[in-house]
Scaffold this motif. Structure first.
Motif, PDB file in Angstrom:
ATOM      1  N   ASN A   1       0.835  -1.196   0.000  1.00 34.12           N
ATOM      2  CA  ASN A   1       0.000   0.000   0.000  1.00 34.12           C
ATOM      3  C   ASN A   1       0.868   1.243   0.000  1.00 34.12           C
ATOM      4  OD1 ASN A   1       0.450   1.024   2.893  1.00 34.12           O
ATOM      5  ND2 ASN A   1      -0.080  -1.129   3.202  1.00 34.12           N
TER       6      ASN A   1
ATOM      7  N   ARG B   1      -3.274   8.168   5.689  1.00 36.87           N
ATOM      8  CA  ARG B   1      -4.004   6.902   5.704  1.00 36.87           C
ATOM      9  C   ARG B   1      -3.453   6.035   4.582  1.00 36.87           C
ATOM     10  NH1 ARG B   1      -5.450   8.647   9.839  1.00 36.87           N
ATOM     11  NH2 ARG B   1      -7.510   9.325  10.499  1.00 36.87           N
ATOM     12  N   ALA B   2      -3.553   4.710   4.806  1.00 38.20           N
ATOM     13  CA  ALA B   2      -3.033   3.768   3.803  1.00 38.20           C
ATOM     14  C   ALA B   2      -4.100   3.447   2.759  1.00 38.20           C
ATOM     15  CB  ALA B   2      -2.598   2.490   4.505  1.00 38.20           C
ATOM     16  N   TYR B   3      -3.671   3.314   1.500  1.00 39.90           N
ATOM     17  CA  TYR B   3      -4.566   2.883   0.415  1.00 39.90           C
ATOM     18  C   TYR B   3      -3.818   1.894  -0.481  1.00 39.90           C
ATOM     19  CZ  TYR B   3      -7.628   6.441   2.188  1.00 39.90           C
ATOM     20  OH  TYR B   3      -8.439   7.160   3.036  1.00 39.90           O
ATOM     21  N   THR B   4      -4.581   0.961  -1.051  1.00 42.97           N
ATOM     22  CA  THR B   4      -3.992  -0.171  -1.775  1.00 42.97           C
ATOM     23  C   THR B   4      -4.163  -0.001  -3.282  1.00 42.97           C
ATOM     24  OG1 THR B   4      -4.743  -1.514   0.087  1.00 42.97           O
ATOM     25  CG2 THR B   4      -3.991  -2.707  -1.858  1.00 42.97           C
TER      26      THR B   4
ATOM     27  N   LEU C   1      -9.119   1.988  -5.355  1.00 41.14           N
ATOM     28  CA  LEU C   1     -10.544   1.914  -5.044  1.00 41.14           C
ATOM     29  C   LEU C   1     -10.710   2.519  -3.649  1.00 41.14           C
ATOM     30  CD1 LEU C   1     -13.443   0.796  -5.603  1.00 41.14           C
ATOM     31  CD2 LEU C   1     -12.694  -1.316  -4.476  1.00 41.14           C
ATOM     32  N   ILE C   2     -11.368   3.670  -3.578  1.00 43.05           N
ATOM     33  CA  ILE C   2     -11.457   4.367  -2.281  1.00 43.05           C
ATOM     34  C   ILE C   2     -12.911   4.578  -1.886  1.00 43.05           C
ATOM     35  CG2 ILE C   2     -10.839   6.457  -0.997  1.00 43.05           C
ATOM     36  CD1 ILE C   2      -8.373   6.700  -2.744  1.00 43.05           C
ATOM     37  N   ARG C   3     -13.225   4.046  -0.700  1.00 43.60           N
ATOM     38  CA  ARG C   3     -14.591   4.208  -0.186  1.00 43.60           C
ATOM     39  C   ARG C   3     -14.682   5.507   0.590  1.00 43.60           C
ATOM     40  NH1 ARG C   3     -18.491   1.259  -0.123  1.00 43.60           N
ATOM     41  NH2 ARG C   3     -17.312  -0.606  -0.637  1.00 43.60           N
TER      42      ARG C   3
ATOM     43  N   ASP D   1     -15.986   7.605   3.443  1.00 45.53           N
ATOM     44  CA  ASP D   1     -16.596   7.536   4.759  1.00 45.53           C
ATOM     45  C   ASP D   1     -17.014   8.966   5.097  1.00 45.53           C
ATOM     46  OD1 ASP D   1     -17.108   7.554   7.489  1.00 45.53           O
ATOM     47  OD2 ASP D   1     -15.641   5.970   7.898  1.00 45.53           O
TER      48      ASP D   1
ATOM     49  N   HIS E   1     -17.867  10.473   7.566  1.00 46.85           N
ATOM     50  CA  HIS E   1     -17.293  11.039   8.799  1.00 46.85           C
ATOM     51  C   HIS E   1     -15.785  10.853   8.874  1.00 46.85           C
ATOM     52  CE1 HIS E   1     -21.427  11.451   9.988  1.00 46.85           C
ATOM     53  NE2 HIS E   1     -21.613  10.139   9.788  1.00 46.85           N
ATOM     54  N   GLY E   2     -15.218  10.257   7.857  1.00 42.82           N
ATOM     55  CA  GLY E   2     -13.769   9.998   7.876  1.00 42.82           C
ATOM     56  C   GLY E   2     -12.998  11.196   7.352  1.00 42.82           C
ATOM     57  N   GLU E   3     -11.872  11.483   7.961  1.00 41.55           N
ATOM     58  CA  GLU E   3     -11.100  12.680   7.613  1.00 41.55           C
ATOM     59  C   GLU E   3     -10.491  12.587   6.216  1.00 41.55           C
ATOM     60  OE1 GLU E   3     -11.117  15.315   9.169  1.00 41.55           O
ATOM     61  OE2 GLU E   3     -11.530  14.915  11.280  1.00 41.55           O
ATOM     62  N   VAL E   4      -9.693  11.543   5.972  1.00 39.66           N
ATOM     63  CA  VAL E   4      -8.913  11.501   4.729  1.00 39.66           C
ATOM     64  C   VAL E   4      -9.779  11.069   3.547  1.00 39.66           C
ATOM     65  CG1 VAL E   4      -6.900  10.500   3.581  1.00 39.66           C
ATOM     66  CG2 VAL E   4      -6.774  11.118   5.999  1.00 39.66           C
ATOM     67  N   SER E   5     -10.616  10.060   3.750  1.00 41.51           N
ATOM     68  CA  SER E   5     -11.414   9.580   2.608  1.00 41.51           C
ATOM     69  C   SER E   5     -12.370  10.664   2.124  1.00 41.51           C
ATOM     70  CB  SER E   5     -12.157   8.301   2.958  1.00 41.51           C
ATOM     71  OG  SER E   5     -13.117   8.543   3.947  1.00 41.51           O
TER      72      SER E   5
ATOM     73  N   GLU F   1       3.058  -5.314   2.707  1.00 42.62           N
ATOM     74  CA  GLU F   1       2.322  -5.896   3.845  1.00 42.62           C
ATOM     75  C   GLU F   1       2.482  -7.401   3.912  1.00 42.62           C
ATOM     76  OE1 GLU F   1      -1.925  -4.595   4.647  1.00 42.62           O
ATOM     77  OE2 GLU F   1      -1.480  -3.692   2.707  1.00 42.62           O
TER      78      GLU F   1
HETATM   79  C1  LIG Z   1      -3.130  -1.326   4.889  1.00 45.96           C
HETATM   80  C2  LIG Z   1      -4.411  -0.582   4.600  1.00 45.96           C
HETATM   81  C3  LIG Z   1      -4.858  -0.465   3.298  1.00 45.96           C
HETATM   82  C4  LIG Z   1      -6.036   0.227   3.033  1.00 45.96           C
HETATM   83  N1  LIG Z   1      -6.484   0.322   1.741  1.00 45.96           N
HETATM   84  C5  LIG Z   1      -7.638   0.987   1.485  1.00 45.96           C
HETATM   85  C6  LIG Z   1      -8.142   1.116   0.145  1.00 45.96           C
HETATM   86  O1  LIG Z   1      -7.544   0.629  -0.824  1.00 45.96           O
HETATM   87  N2  LIG Z   1      -9.294   1.776  -0.038  1.00 45.96           N
HETATM   88  C7  LIG Z   1     -10.006   2.341   1.007  1.00 45.96           C
HETATM   89  O2  LIG Z   1     -11.046   2.942   0.772  1.00 45.96           O
HETATM   90  N3  LIG Z   1      -9.544   2.229   2.267  1.00 45.96           N
HETATM   91  C8  LIG Z   1      -8.398   1.604   2.537  1.00 45.96           C
HETATM   92  N4  LIG Z   1      -7.929   1.522   3.819  1.00 45.96           N
HETATM   93  C9  LIG Z   1      -8.636   2.255   4.883  1.00 45.96           C
HETATM   94  C10 LIG Z   1      -8.101   3.695   4.910  1.00 45.96           C
HETATM   95  O3  LIG Z   1      -6.752   3.691   5.284  1.00 45.96           O
HETATM   96  C11 LIG Z   1      -8.827   4.583   5.904  1.00 45.96           C
HETATM   97  O4  LIG Z   1      -8.818   3.958   7.139  1.00 45.96           O
HETATM   98  C12 LIG Z   1     -10.231   4.876   5.482  1.00 45.96           C
HETATM   99  O5  LIG Z   1     -10.240   5.553   4.248  1.00 45.96           O
HETATM  100  C13 LIG Z   1     -10.892   5.787   6.529  1.00 45.96           C
HETATM  101  O6  LIG Z   1     -10.031   6.854   6.814  1.00 45.96           O
HETATM  102  P1  LIG Z   1     -10.597   8.297   7.145  1.00 45.96           P
HETATM  103  O7  LIG Z   1      -9.474   9.178   7.510  1.00 45.96           O
HETATM  104  O8  LIG Z   1     -11.493   8.756   6.069  1.00 45.96           O
HETATM  105  O9  LIG Z   1     -11.480   7.991   8.381  1.00 45.96           O
HETATM  106  P2  LIG Z   1     -11.133   8.247   9.934  1.00 45.96           P
HETATM  107  O10 LIG Z   1     -11.093   9.715  10.176  1.00 45.96           O
HETATM  108  O11 LIG Z   1      -9.941   7.466  10.300  1.00 45.96           O
HETATM  109  O12 LIG Z   1     -12.404   7.643  10.575  1.00 45.96           O
HETATM  110  C14 LIG Z   1     -12.774   6.276  10.377  1.00 45.96           C
HETATM  111  C15 LIG Z   1     -14.118   6.022  11.018  1.00 45.96           C
HETATM  112  O13 LIG Z   1     -13.987   6.121  12.401  1.00 45.96           O
HETATM  113  C16 LIG Z   1     -14.928   7.032  12.905  1.00 45.96           C
HETATM  114  N5  LIG Z   1     -14.298   7.784  13.975  1.00 45.96           N
HETATM  115  C17 LIG Z   1     -13.245   8.610  13.858  1.00 45.96           C
HETATM  116  N6  LIG Z   1     -12.939   9.133  15.050  1.00 45.96           N
HETATM  117  C18 LIG Z   1     -13.836   8.616  15.934  1.00 45.96           C
HETATM  118  C19 LIG Z   1     -14.031   8.762  17.301  1.00 45.96           C
HETATM  119  N7  LIG Z   1     -13.252   9.528  18.049  1.00 45.96           N
HETATM  120  N8  LIG Z   1     -15.032   8.079  17.881  1.00 45.96           N
HETATM  121  C20 LIG Z   1     -15.849   7.297  17.146  1.00 45.96           C
HETATM  122  N9  LIG Z   1     -15.705   7.111  15.835  1.00 45.96           N
HETATM  123  C21 LIG Z   1     -14.703   7.761  15.236  1.00 45.96           C
HETATM  124  C22 LIG Z   1     -15.323   7.914  11.770  1.00 45.96           C
HETATM  125  O14 LIG Z   1     -16.656   8.391  11.920  1.00 45.96           O
HETATM  126  C23 LIG Z   1     -15.178   7.008  10.616  1.00 45.96           C
HETATM  127  O15 LIG Z   1     -16.384   6.323  10.354  1.00 45.96           O
HETATM  128  C24 LIG Z   1      -6.769   0.821   4.093  1.00 45.96           C
HETATM  129  C25 LIG Z   1      -6.313   0.691   5.404  1.00 45.96           C
HETATM  130  C26 LIG Z   1      -5.152   0.004   5.649  1.00 45.96           C
HETATM  131  C27 LIG Z   1      -4.674  -0.123   7.076  1.00 45.96           C
END
Ligand SMILES: Cc1cc2nc3c(=O)[nH]c(=O)nc-3n(C[C@H](O)[C@H](O)[C@H](O)COP(=O)(O)OP(=O)(O)OC[C@H]3O[C@@H](n4cnc5c(N)ncnc54)[C@H](O)[C@@H]3O)c2cc1C
Length: 490
Positions: A187, A199-202, A230-232, A234, A236-240, A260
């Motif tokens: 990744n 954040r990690a992506y594959t 392929l990125i989903r 989220d 509420h997710g910061e990076v996605s 990995e």
């Molecule tokens: C090795 C690896 C490879 C990956 N490959 C891919 C890929 O190819 N494609 C892909 O889409 N993703 C992949 N992922 C996942 C990706 O890295 C991220 O974790 C994903 O995109 C979510 O990150 P984010 O920053 O958007 O969400 P984050 O900000 O990390 O949040 C994730 C979730 O946790 C919740 N959350 C955050 N903080 C809190 C809190 N304090 N309390 C309760 N809930 C909370 C958020 O609401 C959210 O739903 C991979 C992960 C790994 C480890």
């Protein structure tokens, strides 16, 4: 030891004799006269002159005959001496007929030897330094962020898109990535610049234009340096959510590759459990399994290092999605014909009472009638066409109440052919010992909950994430349908 030193001294003496012989011939020709030793001390002094040139006694005698009568020749003689001669003759060990070996005392063999040693040591040191520099260069490229441009976003479903990225600079980490494709699952890190979080992506493997066909829906040409993800999203997710908001043409900072899981050349059969975007590592494994070790094969590109054809390799993917929209057009392959005996129903069926009760079926094995297929399904179909019978896929859609349950795992294990090796235990499966266990692997990739549901959680130990014991559905299925197999939680 002494004998070896004596031999070395003899070799040097022989080589020196050859030099002196050659030089005497040269100066005889140059001075048009026969060479001989100095007649007395005065003659010797004259021959050497006051130039401070350190010429050994024997050598002086050779130059001198000429110089006694024509002193300017000495000058010429010393400068005109072929410079490479000594180095070349250093490797000769025969004494030409009619020449005398020089006195070993006059030319200490040790100093000659050390010159060569210094030469060899210098080159070795140069090699080490160059290797270290290359290693550091690659490491710094891996560890530092490189700017990529988002060239397009291809929607796959309402929550996921395929991102196409190209490096901003013409140099790129293509070499590093080329190696990673061959190795297994890897990744990269994306940076969210405002929050400075990663954040990690594959990456998805390069599109095989030949397999998808330029005219077909999936027939897209990929540029050499392009990476796809392929990125989903989220919400509420910061990076996605940051990535999904980026417009085409935006810059994304990326760092990698991070390996990995390394697929060794002896792996032959894989059952891959993928949850959601965990399908990306499954596609990487397909690429590494069928394409990755082609270079290491001797004569037949279809043979591995032990002479078995790549036709004996197989990959069965069980892909679980939340919604049908993630895998539109995906049709499950029927179970193998030999698979007949189903396991007894689990006595612990209430174990997952908090979850919807699993049904032991994958999604339909017949096409729903619609020809529309999402990009990932097209890529899986292309793999099936390219490796008929070797790549098989089962689709599970949670919204349609199809789940990867113990029956599904049991059936998947039946796809490991070669029943004579169908013995072993859950404990040995988890330990990963023995050649068969290396040849057969169960890989699980997806969100932590998915991995935990199938095989128990990964564990944190001493600040590191470790595999943890294999338990739950996979362990139960292996206990009922024993196979020597290694289980990896990705
Ligand atoms: C090795 C690896 C490879 C990956 N490959 C891919 C890929 O190819 N494609 C892909 O889409 N993703 C992949 N992922 C996942 C990706 O890295 C991220 O974790 C994903 O995109 C979510 O990150 P984010 O920053 O958007 O969400 P984050 O900000 O990390 O949040 C994730 C979730 O946790 C919740 N959350 C955050 N903080 C809190 C809190 N304090 N309390 C309760 N809930 C909370 C958020 O609401 C959210 O739903 C991979 C992960 C790994 C480890």
């Amino acid at each position: 030891m002494q004998l070896r030193q004596k031999k070395a001294a003899e070799t040097i003496q022989n080589a020196d004799s050859y030099v002196w012989y050659a030089q005497s011939k040269y100066w005889s020709w140059k001075c048009q006269k026969t060479m001989g030793p100095a007649v007395d001390e005065t003659d010797d002094e004259k021959r050497l002159g006051n130039r401070g040139v350190q010429v050994p006694p024997d050598e002086r005698s050779m130059f001198a005959r000429c110089s006694t009568r024509a002193p300017s020749n000495l000058n010429h003689a010393i400068t005109a001496q072929p410079p490479a001669l000594r180095i070349v003759t250093r490797f000769k060990s025969t004494t030409p007929e009619g020449t005398q070996s020089p006195d070993p005392q006059s030319r200490p063999p040790k100093s000659r030897l050390s010159k060569r040693s210094v030469f060899v040591a210098a080159w070795t040191a140069l090699g080490v330094v160059a290797g270290w520099q290359i290693y550091n260069y690659n490491k710094s490229r891996r560890d530092s962020f490189v700017a990529y441009t988002l060239v397009s976003k291809e929607p796959v479903s309402s929550t996921a898109s395929i991102f196409h990225l190209e490096p901003k600079q013409p140099y790129s980490s293509f070499g590093l990535y080329k190696d990673a494709w061959r190795k297994g699952i890897w990744n990269v890190d994306f940076k969210q610049p405002q929050l400075q979080i990663v954040r990690a992506y594959t990456p998805l493997p390069p599109v095989d234009v030949a397999a998808t066909g330029p005219g077909s829906e999936g027939g897209k040409e990929e540029k050499k340096d392009e990476l796809r993800f392929l990125i989903r999203k989220d919400p509420h997710g910061e990076v996605s959510s940051y990535l999904h908001k980026l417009p085409v043409g935006a810059e994304i900072e990326m760092r990698g590759p991070n390996l990995e899981y390394e697929l060794t050349p002896d792996v032959r059969q894989i059952v891959f459990f993928a949850g959601g975007t965990g399908i990306a590592p499954a596609l990487q494994v397909a690429h590494a399994l069928f394409e990755g070790h082609k270079d290491s094969t001797a004569s037949d590109s279809n043979s591995d290092s032990v002479g078995r054809g790549s036709t004996t390799k197989s990959l069965h993917i069980l892909w679980a999605s939340r919604m049908r929209e993630d895998c539109v057009g995906g049709v499950s392959d029927p179970p193998p014909a030999s698979e007949a005996v189903m396991p007894p129903k689990p006595t612990w069926s209430g174990f997952f009472s908090s979850r919807p009760k699993p049904r032991a079926t994958s999604s339909p094995t017949q096409s729903s009638g619609t020809d529309k297929r999402v990009a990932i399904v097209e890529e899986l179909d292309a793999l099936k066409r390219k490796y008929p019978g070797q790549v098989t896929v089962e689709y599970f859609v949670n919204a349609e109440d199809t789940w990867i349950d113990e029956d599904a795992v049991f059936r998947a294990l039946s796809r490991f052919d070669d029943k004579e090796f169908s013995k072993g235990s859950t404990a040995s499966a988890a330990s990963g010992h023995g050649p068969r266990q290396r040849e057969r692997q169960i890989l699980i990739s997806g969100p932590p909950g998915f991995i935990s549901y199938l095989a128990g959680p990964k564990e944190w130990r001493n600040g590191r994430e470790e595999q943890g014991p294999v338990s739950r559905i996979i362990a139960h299925a292996i206990a009922k349908n024993p196979h020597d197999v290694t289980v990896w939680k990705i």
